[in-house]
Design a protein around this motif. Structure first.
Motif, PDB file in Angstrom:
ATOM      1  N   PHE A  59       0.818  -1.209   0.000  1.00 35.85           N
ATOM      2  CA  PHE A  59       0.000   0.000   0.000  1.00 35.85           C
ATOM      3  C   PHE A  59       0.852   1.259   0.000  1.00 35.85           C
ATOM      4  CE2 PHE A  59      -3.744   2.341   0.348  1.00 35.85           C
ATOM      5  CZ  PHE A  59      -3.812   3.117   1.494  1.00 35.85           C
ATOM      6  N   SER A  60       1.919   1.248   0.764  1.00 33.41           N
ATOM      7  CA  SER A  60       2.730   2.454   0.910  1.00 33.41           C
ATOM      8  C   SER A  60       3.461   2.837  -0.375  1.00 33.41           C
ATOM      9  CB  SER A  60       3.731   2.286   2.048  1.00 33.41           C
ATOM     10  OG  SER A  60       4.590   1.190   1.796  1.00 33.41           O
ATOM     11  N   ALA A  61       3.469   1.979  -1.355  1.00 36.00           N
ATOM     12  CA  ALA A  61       4.125   2.271  -2.624  1.00 36.00           C
ATOM     13  C   ALA A  61       3.180   2.910  -3.631  1.00 36.00           C
ATOM     14  CB  ALA A  61       4.717   0.997  -3.215  1.00 36.00           C
ATOM     15  N   TYR A  62       1.964   3.212  -3.202  1.00 32.93           N
ATOM     16  CA  TYR A  62       0.946   3.710  -4.120  1.00 32.93           C
ATOM     17  C   TYR A  62       0.374   5.043  -3.657  1.00 32.93           C
ATOM     18  CZ  TYR A  62       1.066  -0.663  -6.617  1.00 32.93           C
ATOM     19  OH  TYR A  62       1.472  -1.726  -7.373  1.00 32.93           O
ATOM     20  N   VAL A  63       0.206   5.910  -4.638  1.00 35.83           N
ATOM     21  CA  VAL A  63      -0.576   7.129  -4.445  1.00 35.83           C
ATOM     22  C   VAL A  63      -2.038   6.757  -4.610  1.00 35.83           C
ATOM     23  CG1 VAL A  63      -1.060   9.439  -5.344  1.00 35.83           C
ATOM     24  CG2 VAL A  63       1.300   8.566  -5.344  1.00 35.83           C
ATOM     25  N   MET A  64      -2.872   7.281  -3.746  1.00 43.24           N
ATOM     26  CA  MET A  64      -4.296   6.968  -3.783  1.00 43.24           C
ATOM     27  C   MET A  64      -5.104   8.207  -4.136  1.00 43.24           C
ATOM     28  SD  MET A  64      -4.222   3.791  -3.076  1.00 43.24           S
ATOM     29  CE  MET A  64      -5.996   3.526  -2.998  1.00 43.24           C
ATOM     30  N   GLY A  65      -6.136   7.997  -4.932  1.00 45.81           N
ATOM     31  CA  GLY A  65      -6.969   9.121  -5.336  1.00 45.81           C
ATOM     32  C   GLY A  65      -8.441   8.786  -5.291  1.00 45.81           C
ATOM     33  N   TRP A  66      -9.239   9.814  -5.170  1.00 46.85           N
ATOM     34  CA  TRP A  66     -10.691   9.713  -5.311  1.00 46.85           C
ATOM     35  C   TRP A  66     -11.095  10.544  -6.521  1.00 46.85           C
ATOM     36  CZ3 TRP A  66     -13.872   6.438  -2.879  1.00 46.85           C
ATOM     37  CH2 TRP A  66     -13.472   5.890  -1.653  1.00 46.85           C
ATOM     38  N   PHE A  67     -11.861   9.921  -7.393  1.00 48.39           N
ATOM     39  CA  PHE A  67     -12.419  10.577  -8.567  1.00 48.39           C
ATOM     40  C   PHE A  67     -13.936  10.519  -8.471  1.00 48.39           C
ATOM     41  CE2 PHE A  67      -8.763  10.930 -11.537  1.00 48.39           C
ATOM     42  CZ  PHE A  67      -7.812  10.215 -10.817  1.00 48.39           C
ATOM     43  N   ARG A  68     -14.598  11.339  -9.269  1.00 45.87           N
ATOM     44  CA  ARG A  68     -16.046  11.252  -9.359  1.00 45.87           C
ATOM     45  C   ARG A  68     -16.493  11.535 -10.779  1.00 45.87           C
ATOM     46  NH1 ARG A  68     -17.908  16.559  -5.777  1.00 45.87           N
ATOM     47  NH2 ARG A  68     -17.257  18.174  -7.290  1.00 45.87           N
ATOM     48  N   GLN A  69     -17.635  10.967 -11.102  1.00 43.78           N
ATOM     49  CA  GLN A  69     -18.217  11.203 -12.419  1.00 43.78           C
ATOM     50  C   GLN A  69     -19.720  11.346 -12.275  1.00 43.78           C
ATOM     51  OE1 GLN A  69     -17.271   8.317 -15.480  1.00 43.78           O
ATOM     52  NE2 GLN A  69     -17.654   9.836 -17.073  1.00 43.78           N
ATOM     53  N   ALA A  70     -20.215  12.482 -12.687  1.00 41.91           N
ATOM     54  CA  ALA A  70     -21.644  12.742 -12.688  1.00 41.91           C
ATOM     55  C   ALA A  70     -22.199  12.430 -14.077  1.00 41.91           C
ATOM     56  CB  ALA A  70     -21.908  14.193 -12.319  1.00 41.91           C
ATOM     57  N   PRO A  71     -23.492  12.140 -14.173  1.00 41.29           N
ATOM     58  CA  PRO A  71     -24.082  11.836 -15.479  1.00 41.29           C
ATOM     59  C   PRO A  71     -23.846  12.960 -16.484  1.00 41.29           C
ATOM     60  CG  PRO A  71     -25.588  11.267 -13.729  1.00 41.29           C
ATOM     61  CD  PRO A  71     -24.451  11.994 -13.083  1.00 41.29           C
ATOM     62  N   GLY A  72     -23.346  12.581 -17.647  1.00 42.83           N
ATOM     63  CA  GLY A  72     -23.110  13.562 -18.701  1.00 42.83           C
ATOM     64  C   GLY A  72     -21.863  14.390 -18.539  1.00 42.83           C
ATOM     65  N   LYS A  73     -21.081  14.097 -17.514  1.00 44.39           N
ATOM     66  CA  LYS A  73     -19.864  14.876 -17.278  1.00 44.39           C
ATOM     67  C   LYS A  73     -18.644  13.965 -17.309  1.00 44.39           C
ATOM     68  CE  LYS A  73     -21.960  18.578 -14.555  1.00 44.39           C
ATOM     69  NZ  LYS A  73     -21.859  19.393 -13.315  1.00 44.39           N
ATOM     70  N   GLU A  74     -17.491  14.576 -17.485  1.00 47.58           N
ATOM     71  CA  GLU A  74     -16.255  13.809 -17.474  1.00 47.58           C
ATOM     72  C   GLU A  74     -15.849  13.472 -16.045  1.00 47.58           C
ATOM     73  OE1 GLU A  74     -14.185  15.584 -21.550  1.00 47.58           O
ATOM     74  OE2 GLU A  74     -13.177  15.772 -19.612  1.00 47.58           O
ATOM     75  N   ARG A  75     -15.112  12.400 -15.944  1.00 48.35           N
ATOM     76  CA  ARG A  75     -14.583  12.030 -14.636  1.00 48.35           C
ATOM     77  C   ARG A  75     -13.561  13.071 -14.187  1.00 48.35           C
ATOM     78  NH1 ARG A  75     -12.084   6.344 -14.883  1.00 48.35           N
ATOM     79  NH2 ARG A  75     -10.497   7.496 -16.058  1.00 48.35           N
TER      80      ARG A  75
END
Length: 118
Positions: A29-45
């Protein structure tokens, strides 16, 4: 191989809070950068927030001051604490990871739905 599993989404009212969790399995786990993304309907992530193994963070302007990303390197979990939720935060939220040596997020969770009613 990395596996990611999100949890914690749901239906809330504007102004409420939610905490999303993402369990990381398969590699160091410590070797990885973690991210949160979101995608709404009709929009880009879009990238919402990310955190390095050392705890340095980035937050998108749209969530700055309301959302907080954190990680527990002992439990292999990354969190997204979301406060003062707005209807425009409604989206499917995805956890993602990238090795510290790469620039591209390579592993993705299945997503969890967050719906904020006005």
């Amino acid at each position: 191989q990395v596996e990611l599993a999100e949890s914690g989404g749901g239906l809330v009212q504007a102004g409420d809070s939610l905490r999303l969790s993402c369990a990381f399995l398969g590699r160091t786990f410590s070797a990885y950068v973690m991210g949160w993304f979101r995608q709404a309907p009709g929009k880009e992530r879009e990238l919402v927030a990310e955190i390095t193994s050392g705890g340095s963070t980035y937050d998108a302007d749209s969530v700055k001051g309301r959302f907080t990303i954190s990680r527990d390197n002992a439990k292999n979990v990354v969190y997204l604490q979301m406060n003062s939720l707005k209807p425009e935060d409604t989206a499917t939220y995805y956890c993602a990871s990238k090795h510290i040596s790469t620039a591209t997020y390579a592993y993705w969770g299945q997503g969890t739905q967050v719906t904020v009613s006005s």
